[in-house]
Each structure stands twice: as structure tokens, then as C-alpha cells.
Write an enzyme that holds these catalytic residues in place. Structure first.
Site, PDB file in Angstrom:
ATOM      1  N   CYS A  87       0.824  -1.208   0.000  1.00  0.00           N
ATOM      2  CA  CYS A  87       0.000   0.000   0.000  1.00  0.00           C
ATOM      3  C   CYS A  87       0.866   1.269   0.000  1.00  0.00           C
ATOM      4  O   CYS A  87       1.516   1.546  -1.007  1.00  0.00           O
ATOM      5  CB  CYS A  87      -1.001  -0.068   1.157  1.00  0.00           C
ATOM      6  SG  CYS A  87      -2.436   0.969   0.864  1.00  0.00           S
ATOM      7  N   ILE A 148      -7.350  -0.392   2.133  1.00  0.00           N
ATOM      8  CA  ILE A 148      -7.651   0.741   3.011  1.00  0.00           C
ATOM      9  C   ILE A 148      -7.184   2.018   2.299  1.00  0.00           C
ATOM     10  O   ILE A 148      -5.984   2.239   2.164  1.00  0.00           O
ATOM     11  CB  ILE A 148      -6.947   0.599   4.378  1.00  0.00           C
ATOM     12  CG1 ILE A 148      -7.331  -0.728   5.046  1.00  0.00           C
ATOM     13  CG2 ILE A 148      -7.283   1.790   5.285  1.00  0.00           C
ATOM     14  CD1 ILE A 148      -6.531  -1.062   6.298  1.00  0.00           C
ATOM     15  N   HIS A 184      -3.228  -4.868   1.796  1.00  0.00           N
ATOM     16  CA  HIS A 184      -2.387  -5.115   2.984  1.00  0.00           C
ATOM     17  C   HIS A 184      -2.262  -6.605   3.273  1.00  0.00           C
ATOM     18  O   HIS A 184      -3.053  -7.139   4.070  1.00  0.00           O
ATOM     19  CB  HIS A 184      -3.019  -4.448   4.205  1.00  0.00           C
ATOM     20  CG  HIS A 184      -2.928  -2.959   4.214  1.00  0.00           C
ATOM     21  ND1 HIS A 184      -1.900  -2.281   4.838  1.00  0.00           N
ATOM     22  CD2 HIS A 184      -3.720  -2.018   3.677  1.00  0.00           C
ATOM     23  CE1 HIS A 184      -2.078  -0.977   4.692  1.00  0.00           C
ATOM     24  NE2 HIS A 184      -3.178  -0.792   3.988  1.00  0.00           N
ATOM     25  N   GLU A 186      -0.313  -8.060   5.157  1.00  0.00           N
ATOM     26  CA  GLU A 186       0.014  -8.250   6.586  1.00  0.00           C
ATOM     27  C   GLU A 186      -1.245  -8.283   7.450  1.00  0.00           C
ATOM     28  O   GLU A 186      -1.187  -8.642   8.621  1.00  0.00           O
ATOM     29  CB  GLU A 186       0.979  -7.153   7.067  1.00  0.00           C
ATOM     30  CG  GLU A 186       0.425  -5.749   7.135  1.00  0.00           C
ATOM     31  CD  GLU A 186       0.355  -5.036   5.781  1.00  0.00           C
ATOM     32  OE1 GLU A 186       0.574  -5.688   4.742  1.00  0.00           O
ATOM     33  OE2 GLU A 186       0.057  -3.830   5.769  1.00  0.00           O
TER      34      GLU A 186
HETATM   35  N1  GLN Z   1      -3.744   6.399   0.861  1.00  0.00           N
HETATM   36  C1  GLN Z   1      -2.493   6.164   1.546  1.00  0.00           C
HETATM   37  C2  GLN Z   1      -1.351   6.937   0.895  1.00  0.00           C
HETATM   38  O1  GLN Z   1      -1.559   7.516  -0.130  1.00  0.00           O
HETATM   39  C3  GLN Z   1      -2.146   4.685   1.504  1.00  0.00           C
HETATM   40  C4  GLN Z   1      -3.122   3.935   2.346  1.00  0.00           C
HETATM   41  C5  GLN Z   1      -2.563   2.698   2.958  1.00  0.00           C
HETATM   42  O2  GLN Z   1      -1.355   2.459   3.032  1.00  0.00           O
HETATM   43  N2  GLN Z   1      -3.468   1.917   3.479  1.00  0.00           N
HETATM   44  O3  GLN Z   1      -0.286   6.979   1.416  1.00  0.00           O
END
Ligand code: GLN
Length: 208
Positions: A87, A148, A184, A186
Site C-alpha cells: 500500500c 484501506i 495489505h 500483513e
Molecule cells: N492512501 C495512503 C497513501 O496515499 C495509503 C493507504 C494505505 O497504506 N493503506 O499513502
């Protein structure tokens, strides 16, 4: 082969969750390895592989830049050290990122993964979701993707292998020893992605 040390970048985000996922991968693989949090330039010399956690990429890159850790990180990654970016971690590895609402986010990026990132590609916090994904390289069984405020890959260079898509968007890629996921792993309670990464680290260590 001497013992393997995996680092988890420790500036911000789900650091503990990634340490736990690496530990689970080590146990399940019966590997002779340890995992530790890393932050500073000198830490980057002591590891054989690195996980970049999810969280908030602008915070992570600003803190890494303040500690002057980005050149050391970049040097190891450019030399072929395996890295798993989840992410925000994948955003950190990319060469460019933008947000449809705010445009180019101008953040400091490591840049070794030849992809362009659209941040918040699935919407904002309320649009976080989970979905079963097909991910090549980790076995037939679907992988639970926890998204997320997730990014997506909007452009991938010719050396980049797309290993998963969801809703018409690219959500996981592999380029040499670099894996990036928009979700994610993890948080999935499934160590397969971290195990694949651990195997890459073992192969890398053997080849040195
Ligand atoms: N939206 C976050 C970013 O741009 C990333 C979100 C995440 O790692 N769950 O850094």
C-alpha cells in the site's frame, strides 16, 4: 548460509503487523531468519530484505527524508535487495504518484519500481473494503485483499509483471526483486505473500 535479517521500515504505518507477518512467514518456512525495525541509513546495511509497510506515504517519505535514509534505501534496492511494499509502501517505491483530486502529490519517492500510482484510486476512507483476489505466484487459492484508502497502478513499465488485478485496476506487481501490493497482505492472516518475499530474500542471500 548465514542467518537472514529482514528489516521493516519503521517510520509510520502498520509496522508491528508487518513484523508479525514476517515472523509467521519465518516460522512456517522454518527459515533461519530474524526480523527487525529499521529507520536510519546505517540500518540499511545490516539487512537482506526490506518490507515497506502500509500507512500514509507522505508521512513516511517525509520522515525518511529527514533522517536521510532514502539514498541508503535506494542504493540497496537498486543493488537488487528484495523489497515488499504494501500500500503506502508500494507508493514509496513508485517513480510517480498522483491523486485524481489533488493532482501530482510531489512527494519524495524511492522510484525503483517502474510504475505510476494513482493514490486513493478506490475512493477515500469510507470506500475501504475487502475482496478475494487471484494473485499469481502464491498458489491457486484466493488471497484476501484488505484495501484501506488504497492506491492502484495506473501505468506499468515493460519490466513490470502484473500479478493481480481487481475491478479492472492493477493491484499487485513484481519487477525483479520488488513486489508491490495496493492491499495489505500483513492484515490478511495469510502469510503467503510474506513467504514468497522471504524466499526471494533467501535466493538473494545465496547468490551473494
Ligand atoms: N492512501 C495512503 C497513501 O496515499 C495509503 C493507504 C494505505 O497504506 N493503506 O499513502
Amino acid at each position: 548460509m548465514s542467518k537472514i535479517t529482514i528489516g521493516v521500515l519503521g517510520f509510520q504505518g502498520d509496522i508491528e503487523e508487518n513484523i508479525a507477518a514476517v515472523k509467521q512467514a519465518i516460522e512456517q518456512s522454518k527459515a533461519d531468519a530474524t526480523v527487525q525495525m529499521v529507520k536510519y541509513p546505517q540500518d540499511m546495511e545490516k539487512i537482506d530484505g526490506l518490507v515497506l509497510p502500509g500507512g500514509e506515504s507522505t508521512v513516511q517519505s517525509s520522515l525518511a527524508a529527514i533522517q536521510q535514509s532514502i539514498p541508503a534505501l535506494k542504493k540497496r534496492i537498486s543493488d537488487g535487495m528484495p523489497v515488499l511494499g504494501t500500500c503506502a509502501g508500494m507508493i514509496m517505491l513508485s517513480k510517480r504518484s498522483f491523486d485524481r483530486v489533488v493532482g501530482d502529490t510531489g512527494q519524495k519517492l524511492i522510484g525503483d519500481l517502474d510504475i505510476v500510482i494513482e493514490r486513493n484510486a478506490f475512493g477515500r476512507q469510507n470506500d475501504s473494503f475487502e475482496a478475494d483476489l487471484e494473485v499469481s505466484g502464491i498458489g491457486k487459492e484466493k488471497f484476501r485483499g484488505v484495501f484501506i484508502r488504497a492506491p492502484a497502478v495506473s501505468e506499468a513499465g515493460k519490466d513490470v509483471e502484473v500479478i493481480s488485478r481487481y475491478g479492472g485496476k492493477i493491484v499487485a506487481v513484481k519487477q525483479g526483486n520488488i513486489i508491490g501490493t495496493a492491499f495489505h497482505p500483513e492484515l490478511a492472516g495469510d502469510a503467503r505473500m510474506h513467504k514468497q518475499f522471504l524466499k526471494m530474500v533467501q535466493d538473494y542471500k545465496k547468490s551473494r
